[in-house]
Design an enzyme around this catalytic site. Structure first.
Site, short mmCIF file in Angstrom:
data_model
loop_
_atom_site.label_atom_id
_atom_site.label_comp_id
_atom_site.label_asym_id
_atom_site.label_seq_id
_atom_site.Cartn_x
_atom_site.Cartn_y
_atom_site.Cartn_z
N LYS A 41 -56.69 -11.36 25.00
CA LYS A 41 -55.81 -11.21 26.15
C LYS A 41 -54.97 -12.46 26.34
CE LYS A 41 -59.33 -8.60 28.62
NZ LYS A 41 -60.40 -8.74 29.64
N GLY A 42 -55.43 -13.57 25.76
CA GLY A 42 -54.86 -14.87 26.08
C GLY A 42 -53.38 -15.03 25.85
N GLU A 95 -50.28 -16.04 18.90
CA GLU A 95 -51.60 -16.51 19.37
C GLU A 95 -51.39 -17.50 20.51
OE1 GLU A 95 -54.59 -16.22 19.69
OE2 GLU A 95 -55.80 -16.46 17.89
N ASP A 96 -52.29 -17.45 21.48
CA ASP A 96 -52.23 -18.43 22.55
C ASP A 96 -52.67 -19.80 22.04
OD1 ASP A 96 -54.81 -17.51 22.14
OD2 ASP A 96 -55.34 -17.35 24.25
N ASP A 99 -58.11 -22.53 17.68
CA ASP A 99 -59.18 -23.51 17.79
C ASP A 99 -59.85 -23.62 16.41
OD1 ASP A 99 -61.32 -25.08 18.46
OD2 ASP A 99 -62.24 -23.66 19.83
N PHE A 148 -60.77 -28.16 26.31
CA PHE A 148 -60.76 -26.75 26.68
C PHE A 148 -59.71 -26.54 27.75
CE2 PHE A 148 -61.87 -22.60 28.10
CZ PHE A 148 -62.28 -21.98 26.93
N VAL A 149 -58.76 -25.68 27.44
CA VAL A 149 -57.62 -25.51 28.34
C VAL A 149 -57.63 -24.11 28.96
CG1 VAL A 149 -56.18 -27.18 27.14
CG2 VAL A 149 -56.14 -24.79 26.43
N ASP A 155 -58.17 -18.31 29.55
CA ASP A 155 -59.24 -18.20 30.54
C ASP A 155 -60.42 -19.10 30.25
OD1 ASP A 155 -60.13 -16.64 28.21
OD2 ASP A 155 -61.80 -16.06 29.52
#
Ligand code: IMP
Ligand code: MG
Length: 169
Positions: A41-42, A95-96, A99, A148-149, A155
């Site tokens: 969903k990001g 992609e958001d 990682d 972590f953002v 989210d």
């Protein structure tokens, strides 16, 4: 939500997304059969902003990639189903954040087995030291460290997606 420190402000994000759109327009000029594939969903806010800067004809699809644990197998398994026929298409993955790169790599492998014409990728954020991708990410918004953002679609435990900026938790 007010106490989440800002990493990238709304204005910084908007400027960067516009610049990414220009880069993509330059490279995709003249291509046909383009499918923008947004990973839920990001990426939903990033995608909504980015596609409005793209000046070529495109199809837009969304797909979710889920990860789960299987007792008998070490580590995490990923699953996801392509939302449409991708054969012969020039795919642009949105992609958001990258990682480990496992989700993007899962999708790349799926696409490579499905007869696409080309695969490109745009990521708003990338944590560069860690990822395992077998292809370069030509379009990247910001490189960040091991943080972590949240916000702008991303989210923490399902929350903070509606934060208009990108913050660190
Ligand atoms: P991967 O490790 O590259 O497979 O990342 C998987 C997904 O986890 C990303 O597409 C994001 O949706 C989510 N993710 C990874 N890092 C962060 C983060 O710092 N904040 C929020 N979501 C994240
Ligand atoms: Mg994601």
């Amino acid at each position: 939500m007010k106490d989440i420190p800002i990493l990238f402000s709304q204005e910084e994000i908007a400027n960067r997304v516009l610049a990414l759109g220009k880069e993509i327009n330059r490279d995709y000029a003249g291509k046909t059969n383009i499918l923008v594939l947004s990973i839920l969903k990001g990426s939903f806010i990033f995608t909504a902003d980015l596609v409005r800067y793209l000046n070529f004809s495109l199809d837009l699809e969304f797909m979710e990639i889920s990860s789960y644990r299987n007792g008998s197998v070490q580590g995490e398994l990923l699953s996801g189903k392509l939302p449409c026929d991708v054969q012969g298409k020039n795919i642009l993955i949105v992609e958001d954040i990258i990682d480990t790169g496992k989700s993007a790599q899962f999708l790349i492998s799926l696409l490579q087995k499905s007869g696409v014409a080309s695969i490109g990728m745009v990521a708003l954020l990338i944590k560069p030291d860690k990822h395992i991708l077998t292809m370069p990410v030509p379009y990247r918004g910001f490189e960040i460290g091991d943080q972590f953002v949240v916000g702008y679609g991303m989210d923490y435990n399902g929350k903070f997606r509606n934060l208009p900026y990108i913050g660190v938790v």
